[in-house]
Design a protein around this motif. Structure first.
Motif, PDB file in Angstrom:
ATOM      1  N   ALA A 168      -3.848   1.338   5.855  1.00  0.00           N
ATOM      2  CA  ALA A 168      -3.929   2.072   4.580  1.00  0.00           C
ATOM      3  C   ALA A 168      -5.206   2.888   4.520  1.00  0.00           C
ATOM      4  O   ALA A 168      -5.194   4.065   4.161  1.00  0.00           O
ATOM      5  CB  ALA A 168      -3.883   1.083   3.420  1.00  0.00           C
ATOM      6  N   TRP A 180       0.817  -1.221   0.000  1.00  0.00           N
ATOM      7  CA  TRP A 180       0.000   0.000   0.000  1.00  0.00           C
ATOM      8  C   TRP A 180       0.846   1.265   0.000  1.00  0.00           C
ATOM      9  O   TRP A 180       0.354   2.356   0.274  1.00  0.00           O
ATOM     10  CB  TRP A 180      -0.915   0.008   1.239  1.00  0.00           C
ATOM     11  CG  TRP A 180      -1.928  -1.081   1.216  1.00  0.00           C
ATOM     12  CD1 TRP A 180      -1.804  -2.318   1.751  1.00  0.00           C
ATOM     13  CD2 TRP A 180      -3.208  -1.047   0.596  1.00  0.00           C
ATOM     14  NE1 TRP A 180      -2.925  -3.063   1.513  1.00  0.00           N
ATOM     15  CE2 TRP A 180      -3.812  -2.295   0.807  1.00  0.00           C
ATOM     16  CE3 TRP A 180      -3.903  -0.074  -0.122  1.00  0.00           C
ATOM     17  CZ2 TRP A 180      -5.077  -2.605   0.330  1.00  0.00           C
ATOM     18  CZ3 TRP A 180      -5.166  -0.387  -0.591  1.00  0.00           C
ATOM     19  CH2 TRP A 180      -5.735  -1.634  -0.375  1.00  0.00           C
ATOM     20  N   ARG A 221      -4.094  -3.354   5.715  1.00  0.00           N
ATOM     21  CA  ARG A 221      -5.174  -2.750   4.953  1.00  0.00           C
ATOM     22  C   ARG A 221      -5.889  -1.692   5.787  1.00  0.00           C
ATOM     23  O   ARG A 221      -6.236  -0.627   5.313  1.00  0.00           O
ATOM     24  CB  ARG A 221      -6.138  -3.854   4.514  1.00  0.00           C
ATOM     25  CG  ARG A 221      -7.188  -3.356   3.576  1.00  0.00           C
ATOM     26  CD  ARG A 221      -7.927  -4.488   2.928  1.00  0.00           C
ATOM     27  NE  ARG A 221      -7.056  -5.252   2.050  1.00  0.00           N
ATOM     28  CZ  ARG A 221      -7.472  -6.289   1.321  1.00  0.00           C
ATOM     29  NH1 ARG A 221      -8.726  -6.672   1.393  1.00  0.00           N
ATOM     30  NH2 ARG A 221      -6.661  -6.946   0.545  1.00  0.00           N
TER      31      ARG A 221
END
Lengths: 331, 330
Positions: B11, A18, B8
């Protein structure tokens, strides 16, 4: 002096898939402190329209890079496709609505044919991708200049160029079209059999061949898909600039497309990369350009220096991360 | 799996924080600045225009924002949009070409920001704008008329060559037409034997001029559609042993267009007979005044710069108005 915690966070961030999102978000927040206008709705909409074609080009480039190749012909393909598309759209022998549809078909067909030509040369004739696509870049640029005598073709139909000003619930139509094209590319790469084969071929072509994979056909499909996506990007550029012409996009767009793919995690050695990463890479690069434009006091060489440095840092981090990943896999 | 979920989550949190911290702010205060956006600075003409514009804005205490697109139409649109977002009081744009200027007009019109096109006007009836443009036809015609008068005084018959610009550029078309109109009045002594396409490219200009001089060794009357092509032309003339001063019997009657520093020096050194000069000081002043008018016009408006012809007989008087003279001195 960095604390161990900061050090650890930095390393974890650079290792993360990411990283493109982190970098974009961090840069966005930083830029907003300097130029608050960057976060205004008008700017975000303009940013989205500007981002749309680059994210599609970067997605196409990623497919080819994953297969172990590179496509340097993109700007030439965009030039020639835009010229033929604009000629078709402004043709008086076609009805108004029909000319737009015909123009869209022509642009996508030119993209696919260009991709197929690259694919045949690389996959079956065994030519090096960089040389093949450099030749087709020159060829399509030459064709576009010959066809138009270097003159731009404007006055495209209103129903086509009007889309660049259209929004659906505040989201520019250009971005929605680009999102749809990249979503299809993502699904193909992640979930289709050919997409999965691209990774295998890109990681080790000899092993893929021994394993019975159709290597040539797989490589060919990557170039055709890249060409098709270049066609979609061409339509987005034409819509925005209201023209078809040999210099519709500058050569730096090619570097941006490759840089976006690599910043997004693609390895130039092949076998690694994702469409999502490429989209984030494109977003990051577009954001840098936008923020520098908003400052309104920088010379072009400042802009090129800053952008070049950021690309270099991004690509270096990506290369370092990929090298680490390979070492981990080997271990 | 847990690590992946955490990453995740990180993020998403990062992006959400960035957006919440800054996202969708109302537009800031109007910058009040004038946005100058040039397609390129690659010739002396564009460089001088850019500099003079900035100087005149400073003289009027008007803040400015500046951008150069380096020949990229897409980047130029990005820059214009950025200036609109910064709520510029007006834009002065030297566009890449007349076609890609069209979306620039549309964006400025939608945002109700006055837009002024410097030296190149948009194609067709594309919206509301002011275009400041040199009267290419008249200036070129008057320059070539002066060259023809020189030819008439010298006597004999003349074979003419013209270096054409990019004929997709209205400026180049006007200059070509001005050249041909003047020659038509003097066709008893001047015959056009070569029209060299250059696309505003030095290499093409050199190759074309050299080929034309080889094919027509009698060429003794040359007009260049832009002074920036002079280095190529001089090189081709020197190769053909035809670059001589006015006092030399083998002199080729020479004319140009723009009024740059090289043309000024060539006039001083008596290589050049006449030069059509764009009055840059007037063009910059008119551009700023159009922006200061503070509202977008209701229809396309063109302000013509009538320019003037600098030649051997008036060089001293013209020096102050010829922008190239200043750069030649520097």
């Amino acid at each position: 002096m960095k604390t161990p915690l900061a050090n650890s966070l930095l390393i974890r961030a650079t290792r993360s898939p990411w990283i493109g999102l982190y970098a974009t978000a961090a840069y966005f927040a930083l830029a907003a402190l300097v130029t608050p206008e960057i976060a205004s709705l008008a700017n975000l909409q303009g940013l989205a329209v500007s981002l749309a074609p680059l994210m599609v080009l970067a997605a196409g480039q990623t497919l080819v890079i994953v297969s172990g190749g590179i496509d340097l012909s993109l700007t030439g393909v965009v030039a020639y496709a835009s010229v033929l598309g604009a000629m078709t759209m402004t043709s008086e022998s076609l009805p108004a609505g029909g000319s737009v549809i015909a123009g869209v078909v022509v642009v996508l067909t030119v993209g696919a044919i260009a991709g197929a030509a690259n694919g045949v040369a690389v996959a079956w004739l065994g030519m090096p991708p960089f040389l093949t696509t450099l030749v087709t870049l020159m060829f399509f640029n030459g064709l576009a200049q010959w066809q138009t005598r270097s003159q731009p073709i404007g006055m495209l139909p209103e129903e086509f160029i009007g889309l660049s000003f259209s929004n659906i619930i505040g989201v520019p139509v250009a971005l929605l079209l680009a999102a749809a094209a990249t979503a299809v590319a993502h699904l193909w790469l992640r979930h289709a059999l050919t997409g999965q084969r691209l990774y295998a071929v890109g990681q080790n072509r000899a092993t893929a061949r021994v394993s019975g994979l159709p290597v040539a056909r797989t490589i060919f499909s990557a170039y055709v898909a890249c060409g098709l996506l270049a066609g979609v990007a061409t339509l987005l550029y034409m819509m925005r600039l209201e023209a078809g012409k040999p210099d519709l996009v500058s050569e730096t767009v090619l570097l941006d497309a490759v840089a976006a793919a690599v910043i997004g995690g693609a390895s130039l050695a092949g076998g690694q990369g994702s469409i999502g990463g490429a989209v984030l890479g494109a977003m990051f690069l577009t954001l840098i350009g936008n923020s520098l434009n908003l400052m309104g006091s920088l010379q072009i060489w400042h802009v090129l220096l800053v952008k070049g440095s950021v690309i270099l840092i991004g690509v270096s981090i990506s290369a370092w991360r990929n090298a680490r990943l390979r070492r981990t896999v080997a271990a | 799996m847990l690590a992946r979920r955490l990453t995740r989550r990180h993020a998403l949190a990062t992006s959400a924080t960035a957006l919440l911290a800054t996202g969708c702010r109302p537009p800031g205060k109007p910058s009040g600045a004038v946005g100058i956006c040039f397609e390129t600075l690659q010739t002396a003409f564009w460089e001088a225009s850019y500099t003079i514009l900035k100087e005149q804005l400073r003289d009027r205490n008007l803040p400015l924002m500046e951008a150069v697109a380096d020949g990229d139409a897409s980047r130029q649109l990005d820059q214009v949009q950025a200036f609109i977002v910064r709520r510029a009081r007006g834009l002065i744009v030297a566009a890449k070409d007349s076609v890609t200027a069209v979306p620039l007009v549309k964006h400025a019109n939608r945002a109700e920001v006055p837009i002024v096109f410097f030296n190149r006007r948009p194609h067709g009836d594309s919206g509301r704008y002011v275009a400041i443009q040199s009267d290419n036809f008249s200036i070129a015609r008057d320059t070539v008329e002066h060259m023809a008068q020189v030819a008439r005084r010298r006597g004999g018959a003349y074979q003419a060559m013209v270096l054409l610009g990019d004929l997709g550029d209205m400026n180049a078309v006007g200059r070509r037409d001005g050249f041909l109109a003047a020659i038509k009045e003097h066709q008893d002594i001047v015959r056009v034997v070569a029209q060299v396409p250059t696309d505003w490219n030095q290499e093409k200009a050199h190759a074309g001029a050299a080929a034309a001089l080889a094919a027509n060794p009698g060429i003794n009357f040359v007009f260049s559609s832009s002074d920036f092509l002079f280095p190529s032309l001089i090189s081709a003339l020197q190769s053909a042993n035809k670059y001589r001063t006015i006092d030399d019997p083998g002199h080729v009657i020479l004319g140009g267009f723009d009024g740059d520093a090289l043309a000024y020096r060539m006039l001083q050194e008596r290589y050049l007979d006449a030069d059509g000069v764009q009055d840059l000081y007037f063009e910059c002043k008119a551009s700023i005044e159009a922006v200061e008018a503070a509202h977008a016009p209701t229809e396309p408006t063109v302000v013509l710069d009538r320019g003037f012809v600098a030649h051997q007989g008036n060089l001293v008087e013209c020096r102050e108005r010829m922008w190239g003279a200043r750069y030649a001195a520097a």
